[in-house]
Design an enzyme around this catalytic site. Structure first.
Site, PDB file in Angstrom:
ATOM      1  N   TYR A 179      -1.968   0.352  10.566  1.00  0.00           N
ATOM      2  CA  TYR A 179      -2.289  -0.197   9.429  1.00  0.00           C
ATOM      3  C   TYR A 179      -0.727  -0.025   8.321  1.00  0.00           C
ATOM      4  O   TYR A 179      -0.288  -1.024   7.770  1.00  0.00           O
ATOM      5  CB  TYR A 179      -3.176   0.397   8.081  1.00  0.00           C
ATOM      6  CG  TYR A 179      -3.535  -0.088   6.871  1.00  0.00           C
ATOM      7  CD1 TYR A 179      -4.033  -1.221   6.870  1.00  0.00           C
ATOM      8  CD2 TYR A 179      -3.246   0.856   6.231  1.00  0.00           C
ATOM      9  CE1 TYR A 179      -4.119  -2.073   5.774  1.00  0.00           C
ATOM     10  CE2 TYR A 179      -3.647   0.502   4.656  1.00  0.00           C
ATOM     11  CZ  TYR A 179      -3.508  -0.502   4.613  1.00  0.00           C
ATOM     12  OH  TYR A 179      -3.319  -1.281   2.620  1.00  0.00           O
ATOM     13  N   THR A 203       0.701  -1.453   0.185  1.00  0.00           N
ATOM     14  CA  THR A 203      -0.154  -0.064   0.300  1.00  0.00           C
ATOM     15  C   THR A 203       0.484   1.065   0.297  1.00  0.00           C
ATOM     16  O   THR A 203       2.127   1.346   0.271  1.00  0.00           O
ATOM     17  CB  THR A 203      -1.065   0.367   1.139  1.00  0.00           C
ATOM     18  OG1 THR A 203      -1.400   1.502   1.696  1.00  0.00           O
ATOM     19  CG2 THR A 203      -0.098  -0.155   2.999  1.00  0.00           C
TER      20      THR A 203
END
Length: 285
Positions: A129, A105
């Site tokens: 995250y 990501t």
């Protein structure tokens, strides 16, 4: 890679990207999709058994803990899935001599840049995250010889919840929306990303890749494009990140340079607006 038909194992097969990948199988590519119910990646024995049973040519690891805000209060769970789960799959892949492609990501970067991040820029994740996804990258790099890391951003598609679907839903409920205008990135259509991943894992061009639809926009510009391409008349107001309070920091700038795609002679993804048009056209058929 074996001659003839190849087999790919996809984790997270019930997720937004996983469902798209499973649908992209054809007479040359056999795709075996495992959702969380069929394969708990946090269980090393299950990973070993699944990879040994399928004996895939490559694994596309799309399974992940992706609840960005929730991860702040569940760090152990985020790391267990994104880091330990990736380690487990890597160990299982190594035992079978299988390539492993890990979907990462833009959140591994801090978003403070003013130029697109390339694959070799230092990471500096700001959220649990992002940190847990980066931990998965590090474990994969340290344990596996035949790996691909593919960082992507602003993903949407036919399956699951995403920004495009949210905007279309809001358009049916109200005549105006307010959208953040100070975060810049590149939307990514799951169909385009999925096709790139299937091409990539059939090569030996191992390493880190940045893959998104090309071009950039803010979330506000993305929302306006969604309404324009859908023929909807919705008043769209810009706002700042501060005005739109979120518990977890989002990267203000998550534009990624696709230097590895260029350097390895692979096919880049089409411009983001073309991807959006294709998605909306398919959604209406």
């Amino acid at each position: 890679m074996r001659e003839g038909k190849i087999t790919l194992l996809v984790t997270g097969a019930n997720g937004q990207l996983g469902q798209e990948l499973v649908r992209l199988g054809d007479d040359r590519v056999n795709i075996v999709g495992y959702g969380r119910e069929q394969l708990d990646v946090t269980n090393l024995l299950q990973c070993r058994e699944a990879v040994a049973a399928v004996r895939p040519d490559a694994i596309i690891h799309a399974g992940a803990y992706t609840a960005v805000d929730k991860a702040e209060s569940e760090p152990d769970e985020a790391y267990r899935i994104n880091a330990i789960g990736t380690r487990n799959l890597t160990l299982a892949a190594n035992e079978q001599g299988t390539k492993l492609c890990y979907i990462s990501t833009d959140y591994v970067f801090d978003g403070t840049a003013s130029l697109p991040y390339n694959e070799y820029d230092n990471t500096n994740p700001q959220s649990i995250y992002g940190k847990s996804k980066r931990a998965g990258e590090v474990l994969l790099q340290s344990l596996c010889d035949h790996y691909f890391i593919v960082r992507t951003s602003w993903v949407y598609g036919k399956y699951g919840n995403n920004f495009v679907k949210t905007m279309l839903k809001l358009a049916s409920e109200r005549d105006s929306v307010t959208v953040v205008h100070d975060q810049i990135g590149s939307p990514t259509y799951t169909y385009d990303l999925g096709r790139f991943l299937i091409e990539l894992v059939q090569t030996e061009a191992y390493g880190i890749y940045h893959a998104s639809n090309t071009g950039t926009c803010t979330w506000y510009e993305f929302a306006r494009a969604i309404f324009e391409e859908s023929g909807l008349s919705v008043r769209t107001e810009p706002c700042t990140t501060e005005q739109f309070s979120r518990t977890t920091p989002r990267p203000a700038y998550s534009v990624m340079d696709h230097s590895a795609i260029r350097q390895n002679g692979l096919t880049d993804l089409r411009p983001w607006r073309e991807g959006l048009k294709a998605f909306l056209k398919e959604s209406n058929t």
